[in-house]
Motif scaffolding. Structure first.
Motif, mmCIF file in Angstrom:
data_model
loop_
_atom_site.group_PDB
_atom_site.id
_atom_site.type_symbol
_atom_site.label_atom_id
_atom_site.label_comp_id
_atom_site.label_asym_id
_atom_site.label_seq_id
_atom_site.Cartn_x
_atom_site.Cartn_y
_atom_site.Cartn_z
ATOM 1 N N MET A 198 0.835 -1.205 0.000
ATOM 2 C CA MET A 198 0.000 0.000 0.000
ATOM 3 C C MET A 198 0.865 1.248 0.000
ATOM 4 S SD MET A 198 -3.393 -0.690 2.257
ATOM 5 C CE MET A 198 -2.713 -1.917 3.335
ATOM 6 N N LEU B 8 2.208 1.801 -3.441
ATOM 7 C CA LEU B 8 1.205 2.342 -4.363
ATOM 8 C C LEU B 8 0.966 3.825 -4.092
ATOM 9 C CD1 LEU B 8 -0.699 1.845 -6.647
ATOM 10 C CD2 LEU B 8 -2.379 0.941 -5.066
ATOM 11 N N LEU C 283 1.775 6.589 -6.989
ATOM 12 C CA LEU C 283 0.689 7.408 -7.522
ATOM 13 C C LEU C 283 0.942 8.887 -7.232
ATOM 14 C CD1 LEU C 283 -2.005 7.371 -8.978
ATOM 15 C CD2 LEU C 283 -3.143 6.893 -6.816
ATOM 16 N N PHE D 232 1.908 -3.831 -8.027
ATOM 17 C CA PHE D 232 0.785 -3.004 -8.456
ATOM 18 C C PHE D 232 1.051 -2.352 -9.806
ATOM 19 C CE2 PHE D 232 -0.826 -2.744 -4.016
ATOM 20 C CZ PHE D 232 -2.126 -3.092 -4.308
ATOM 21 N N LEU E 89 0.108 -4.597 -12.692
ATOM 22 C CA LEU E 89 -1.347 -4.731 -12.760
ATOM 23 C C LEU E 89 -1.966 -3.454 -13.321
ATOM 24 C CD1 LEU E 89 -3.317 -6.986 -11.852
ATOM 25 C CD2 LEU E 89 -3.750 -5.639 -9.814
ATOM 26 N N THR F 159 -8.082 10.540 -7.703
ATOM 27 C CA THR F 159 -6.762 10.225 -7.151
ATOM 28 C C THR F 159 -6.730 10.487 -5.650
ATOM 29 O OG1 THR F 159 -5.780 10.929 -9.244
ATOM 30 C CG2 THR F 159 -4.295 10.656 -7.385
ATOM 31 N N LEU G 60 -5.888 7.792 -2.793
ATOM 32 C CA LEU G 60 -4.731 7.981 -1.911
ATOM 33 C C LEU G 60 -5.156 8.020 -0.444
ATOM 34 C CD1 LEU G 60 -2.534 10.577 -3.861
ATOM 35 C CD2 LEU G 60 -1.989 8.194 -3.360
ATOM 36 N N LEU H 64 -6.055 4.524 0.648
ATOM 37 C CA LEU H 64 -4.865 3.694 0.863
ATOM 38 C C LEU H 64 -4.154 4.099 2.153
ATOM 39 C CD1 LEU H 64 -3.460 3.562 -2.773
ATOM 40 C CD2 LEU H 64 -4.383 1.647 -1.475
#
Lengths: 412, 412
Positions: free
Chosen positions: A5, A8, A12, A60, A63, B231, B235, B238
């Motif tokens: 996590m 990711l 991002l 991730f 994917l 987004t 975020l 997560l």
């Protein structure tokens, strides 16, 4: 789990922050997103900190990249209005064809010349040609809007040619992925069955579109479950993806083809706007930034040191191919030199479809052959796409700088 | 590859078709989607055709179920407006609390009585209690709309209590997943650190919401990249998911908690509507139908033959717990008998959160203990959720049938 996590979140956050910086510099977000990947790869290689290496290998990423390609092509398809294909001036047809054929020829010739002999040489050359020939004009359209040039001859020509270009790109993509899947193709003669299969695919897609789309739209408006449009889009995309695989092409062609059946005319304005917003948010807000970042991670700057001449030649062929290939028909059809140059620059940007093609080729093992040129071809093609994309808005703004200084039609 | 795509097409088509049939019968779509899974499991078991067995073990199902849980909880969170929590009548608070506490107590007592001794017995009993206590009222609200009853005392009470119920459900979910993750919990004494951690989690979420949400909203409106809302939601989800894991709870709690920070007040009407539409389309159009279908596949009807008494007792405890637990406070606070019964029926439906809890428990191995009762508990709980959900609209329509006959406020 918690580590995944954190990865990711960081990936991002990095992709979108760099995307924002690129946007503020007048560049498309994908330039920043690839840049984030490049930066991460450099950090991982130079710092020798295992954390960055793990980050750049996050599960991730694969994917998201996989789904990112699928949804980017769905989105690209949703933005094409097939009905507009039949309203074309001779000029935009000539610009579109010239802008595709010259870079295709230049790219294939250059690749054929520099690539060492190997069983996949023809397919590799085709890849380079296709990678050079597909335009991404959203950036140019953004600049035209910014400068109030959408309704000038330059703006109109680029926008009209772009729609044709998307369709030509779809056909080239079908042929190329067919060639990649078929493996070694000795020459143009062996391409015939491939062309036949691609033609059959588009015939079925067009037939489904003509006869099926109104029925699908009727069914959607009859259904009472929520989100029938999104389900129908996914099901159609999966169906066409299966068909594409059956006919020996890559399944992602199906996504692009399926999205053509969904438009404001068939679904109605409101339903279509909502469907597009959903696909756009999911793609632009999550999947595409991670996909472009993953491309940046896989680029090796060493390519610049190992095959500097080839990288430079690719960039020149890409720019000249578009500026002459698209600009010359524009000039011959009566535009001024400056306007024609604007058309050429406007068609020069590469973008998502380009990068998708190159990464499919990478996954398919097209670069797994001996020799420094083949090994560095992926990085060279991504760098080419990056440079031509960055050059597009800079070139256009410089060419039409007096418009920017007038400040007309500019927001803020 | 092509086989996987065919599987996904068939599964999605089956789930949505059965969902449509359920909707037409006045039932929530998830009843049909679970039904599609049940039908598939029966076909796979009885036909002995390998195709159906492969279909029910499709790799896409697990992936979609995993993401489906995450996005279902995001969507549930987006539908809660935290500001409304502070505008409550004493009646709706009493209805919400009674409707949670009585089924929780009944469920835990029943489970404690019938479950064999094993290290996880307390956690299993807690699971049964929580599974019985969480309401899903969207179905009831749909029926109230249909009958023009949204602004009657019955309708208003159920809708107001439902919001409180969602929050209580979130807290129970946090405690339960903490208990599952902690493994064997001998009794209530050992629950204290767990309660402390859950309290800390909600304190951090509330603090972030109070101080952070306006800043996030400002940042979103300052950004120029597309889809910043989506987004930011991902975020935040997560981040809270990581926090939940750190504190020993299941990461999905983070999704539900994060979505609470995003609402029309913080983001503005238009941005929030678009964000919700995106999450809703992705969830309702793709992920949730596959998740509910996957639950149906894993239900074993044999539970009905092996532990028929327990299945029946669970269903009765679930219905009585809600009808008495929520209906009695409604009656005592001045509603008529019929109105109070309507409140009880309205709170009786189970839904997504219920089924998510039970499937998390299944994944965590909570049912992997000897004895026919434990082995069939998953199926028994899903059947309970199915029956109580189906009974809700039927009960409400029967109770207020004279309204339906008047035909007032009904569409069509």
């Amino acid at each position: 789990m918690i580590e995944h996590m954190l990865h990711l979140i960081l990936l991002l956050l990095a992709a979108r922050s760099f995307g924002e910086i690129a946007t503020r510099l007048g560049q498309p977000a994908l330039v920043g997103e690839i840049g984030a990947g490049l930066a991460l790869a450099v950090l991982a290689a130079s710092l020798n900190a295992p954390f960055f290496a793990e980050l750049s290998r996050s599960a991730f990423l694969d994917l998201a990249a996989e789904f990112g390609i699928f949804f980017l092509l769905l989105l690209a398809g949703l933005e094409i209005a097939p009905a507009e294909l039949f309203r074309h001036s001779g000029r935009s047809v000539a610009v579109a064809l010239g802008g595709v054929l010259l870079p295709l020829a230049l790219g294939m010739a250059l690749a054929w010349w520099v690539l060492p002999d190997n069983p996949m040489k023809f397919v590799q050359a085709l890849l380079v040609g296709v990678a050079l020939s597909i335009s991404a004009v959203p950036v140019a359209i953004g600049v035209f809007m910014d400068l109030g040039m959408v309704h000038t001859p330059t703006g109109r020509t680029v926008i009209a040619a772009a729609i044709l270009d998307d369709i030509i790109g779809l056909v080239l993509l079908a042929i190329l992925t067919g060639a990649i899947a078929a493996g070694s193709v000795p020459g143009i003669g062996a391409m015939l069955p491939l062309l036949g299969k691609a033609a059959l695919f588009f015939l079925i897609v067009a037939g489904t579109g003509y006869f099926g789309a109104p029925r699908i739209a009727n069914l959607i408006s009859w259904l009472r479950i929520p989100a029938p449009e999104f389900t129908a889009l996914i099901l159609t995309a999966l169906g066409f993806a299966g068909l594409a695989e059956l006919l020996g092409m890559d399944f992602i062609i199906g996504a692009l083809a399926a999205a053509l059946l969904f438009n404001a005319k068939s679904l109605g304005q409101a339903s279509f706007a909502r469907l597009k917003a959903t696909v756009s948010d999911l793609t632009m807000g999550l999947l595409a930034p991670l996909f472009f970042l993953s491309i940046g991670i896989r680029v090796d700057f060493a390519a610049l040191a190992i095959i500097p001449g080839i990288v430079l030649a690719l960039i020149l062929a890409a720019l000249m191919g578009k500026i002459i290939g698209a600009g010359l028909p524009a000039l011959l059809s009566g535009l001024t030199r400056k306007e024609a140059l604007g058309v050429g620059f406007g068609m020069s940007g590469r973008g998502a479809v380009e990068l998708i093609i190159v990464s499919i080729a990478l996954e398919a093992g097209l670069f797994d052959y001996p020799g420094p040129v083949v090994a560095n071809l992926f990085s060279a093609l991504v760098l080419m796409a990056l440079v031509t994309t960055i050059v597009t808005p800079i070139g256009l703004r410089w060419l039409f700088r007096e418009r920017g200084q007038q400040g007309c039609n500019r927001p803020g």
